[in-house]
Design a protein around this motif. Structure first.
Motif, short mmCIF file in Angstrom:
data_model
loop_
_atom_site.label_atom_id
_atom_site.label_comp_id
_atom_site.label_asym_id
_atom_site.label_seq_id
_atom_site.Cartn_x
_atom_site.Cartn_y
_atom_site.Cartn_z
N GLU A 129 0.79 -1.24 0.00
CA GLU A 129 0.00 0.00 0.00
C GLU A 129 0.82 1.29 0.00
N VAL A 130 2.07 1.25 0.43
CA VAL A 130 2.81 2.50 0.63
C VAL A 130 3.27 3.12 -0.69
N LEU A 131 3.27 4.44 -0.69
CA LEU A 131 3.82 5.20 -1.82
C LEU A 131 4.39 6.51 -1.28
N SER A 132 5.63 6.80 -1.65
CA SER A 132 6.30 8.02 -1.19
C SER A 132 6.32 9.05 -2.32
N LEU A 133 5.99 10.30 -1.95
CA LEU A 133 5.97 11.41 -2.89
C LEU A 133 7.22 12.28 -2.73
N PRO A 134 7.59 13.04 -3.74
CA PRO A 134 8.73 13.95 -3.61
C PRO A 134 8.56 14.91 -2.43
N ILE A 135 9.63 15.13 -1.67
CA ILE A 135 9.54 16.03 -0.50
C ILE A 135 10.85 16.73 -0.19
N TYR A 136 11.79 16.77 -1.11
CA TYR A 136 13.07 17.40 -0.83
C TYR A 136 12.86 18.91 -0.58
N PRO A 137 13.77 19.53 0.20
CA PRO A 137 13.53 20.90 0.68
C PRO A 137 13.25 21.92 -0.42
N GLU A 138 13.93 21.79 -1.56
CA GLU A 138 13.83 22.82 -2.60
C GLU A 138 12.61 22.66 -3.50
N LEU A 139 11.76 21.71 -3.22
CA LEU A 139 10.56 21.48 -4.03
C LEU A 139 9.70 22.74 -4.05
N ALA A 140 9.34 23.20 -5.22
CA ALA A 140 8.57 24.44 -5.35
C ALA A 140 7.10 24.22 -5.05
N GLU A 141 6.44 25.29 -4.61
CA GLU A 141 5.01 25.18 -4.26
C GLU A 141 4.17 24.79 -5.47
N GLU A 142 4.56 25.28 -6.67
CA GLU A 142 3.80 24.89 -7.86
C GLU A 142 3.92 23.40 -8.15
N ASP A 143 5.07 22.81 -7.76
CA ASP A 143 5.23 21.36 -7.92
C ASP A 143 4.32 20.61 -6.94
N LEU A 144 4.29 21.08 -5.71
CA LEU A 144 3.40 20.47 -4.72
C LEU A 144 1.95 20.56 -5.18
#
Length: 368
Positions: free
Chosen positions: A338-353
């Motif tokens: 069931e698990v799935l990890s999403l991108p979360i590195y510090p420099e991730l832009a708000e538009e990417d989120l």
């Protein structure tokens, strides 16, 4: 899933300056930069000693061996983790003994530890998975009851806290990894043991240099596992921003949780931060319905995601001799599906989120 280039460019000048400093010094092995990182990380972890080694896997293995774990011993750990956890136990000559995980946090279910204790049990190795520490009070209570060593696998949890305590502060020792993807990542491999146990620290230092003390005098068999001076120098630069980076990860996690809650609980279960914990979100890991289909859909839309971890350790072929089989640890097996990890590195832009959340909502709205 992870872009390391932006972080590099944000500190490029200082990184290149410190690399030049190392090259100009001609001191490449266990020099001043490594010593500074050892001292700073020991202080940061509220421990007395830091011992830099070649990688996080060696940090676990050497800590176990320095603590006296040997052939014929048993070490209790979890089957839902990266291979190095149980691999380090086996490399030390001991047998990994698995207990199931808490489905809410994916960490060791402390309530299941005591039933796994035998006359051969010598240690517990909890894993602070995804950046949240395990239930250390309960674990330490059991360890004290049975006189067991506790080696914390903190590879994913540098900066995490459990009621104000850092990895290594409650257990006998903790092991960090500086693999490039980690919250404090090198530009190659690296690891560290932190501990307040003087004897364990001293033996770890001996083990990392072929078991010699003084040089060329060998009383035990050791390894060639030393934190590279160049990597230590780079880590010293990045360490100054560790708390800031972790805060950025936490902010991204809050954004995901807030905006994915409308899909919960039927399609998505967002991570839980237990009371008393400071989660540093090495990974932002969801439980999701239609996991494999969702992952394919995200990939089509240009979004990377990862499954950490698809096969629990108790059913890995290399551990077949331990006698476990599918069904022995249902929570670990369910999590793996069931698990799935999403991108979360510090420099991730708000538009990417925003785009990631929007895409996930599109997928599940199509299902309803």
């Amino acid at each position: 899933m992870l872009d390391l280039s932006e972080q590099y460019h944000s500190m490029r000048g200082e990184v290149l300056e410190t690399i030049d400093n190392v090259l100009s010094s001609s001191q490449y092995i266990l020099g001043d930069h490594a010593k500074k990182l050892e001292d700073d990380l020991a202080h940061y972890s509220h421990t007395a000693y830091g011992i830099g080694v070649g990688n996080g896997s060696d940090a676990l293995h050497i800590a176990l061996q320095a603590a006296g774990i040997k052939e014929g011993d048993e070490v209790i750990t979890v089957p839902f983790t990266f291979f190095a956890t149980a691999g380090s136990i086996a490399r030390a000559g001991a047998a990994p003994v698995f207990v199931d995980i808490d489905p809410a946090t994916f960490n060791m279910d402390a309530a299941k530890i005591e039933q796994a204790v035998t006359d051969k049990t010598k240690a517990i190795m909890p894993v602070h998975l995804y950046g949240q520490m395990a239930d250390m009070k309960e674990i330490m209570d059991i360890a004290q009851k049975y006189n067991l060593i506790v080696i914390e696998d903190a590879a994913q949890a540098i900066g995490a806290e459990y009621y104000g305590k850092k990895p290594g502060e409650l257990g006998t020792a903790a092991a960090y990894s500086f693999f490039p993807t980690k919250n404090l990542g090198a530009y190659g491999d690296g690891g560290m043991i932190v501990t307040s146990d003087r004897a364990l620290a001293e033996k770890s230092r001996i083990l990392r240099v072929h078991g010699s003390k003084p040089k060329y005098f060998h009383h035990i068999l050791g390894y060639n596992s030393r934190l590279d001076e160049l990597q230590a120098a780079i880590l010293n630069v990045k360490f100054k921003k560790l708390n800031e980076f972790n805060s950025m990860r936490r902010a991204h996690a809050s954004y995901y949780t807030e905006h994915l809650n409308e899909l919960s609980p039927h399609y998505v279960k967002t991570p839980i931060e237990k009371e008393g914990n400071y989660h540093v979100y090495h990974q932002y890991t969801l439980r999701v319905e239609h996991r494999d289909e969702l992952q394919s859909y995200l990939k089509e839309k240009g979004i990377d995601s990862m499954v950490y971890y698809p096969i629990p350790l108790h059913v890995q072929p290399v551990f077949k001799s331990l006698g476990y089989q599918e069904g022995d640890f249902p929570e670990a097996e369910k999590a793996a599906k069931e698990v799935l990890s999403l991108p979360i590195y510090p420099e991730l832009a708000e538009e990417d989120l925003t785009y990631i959340v929007k895409t996930m909502k599109e997928f599940y709205h199509s299902k309803s």
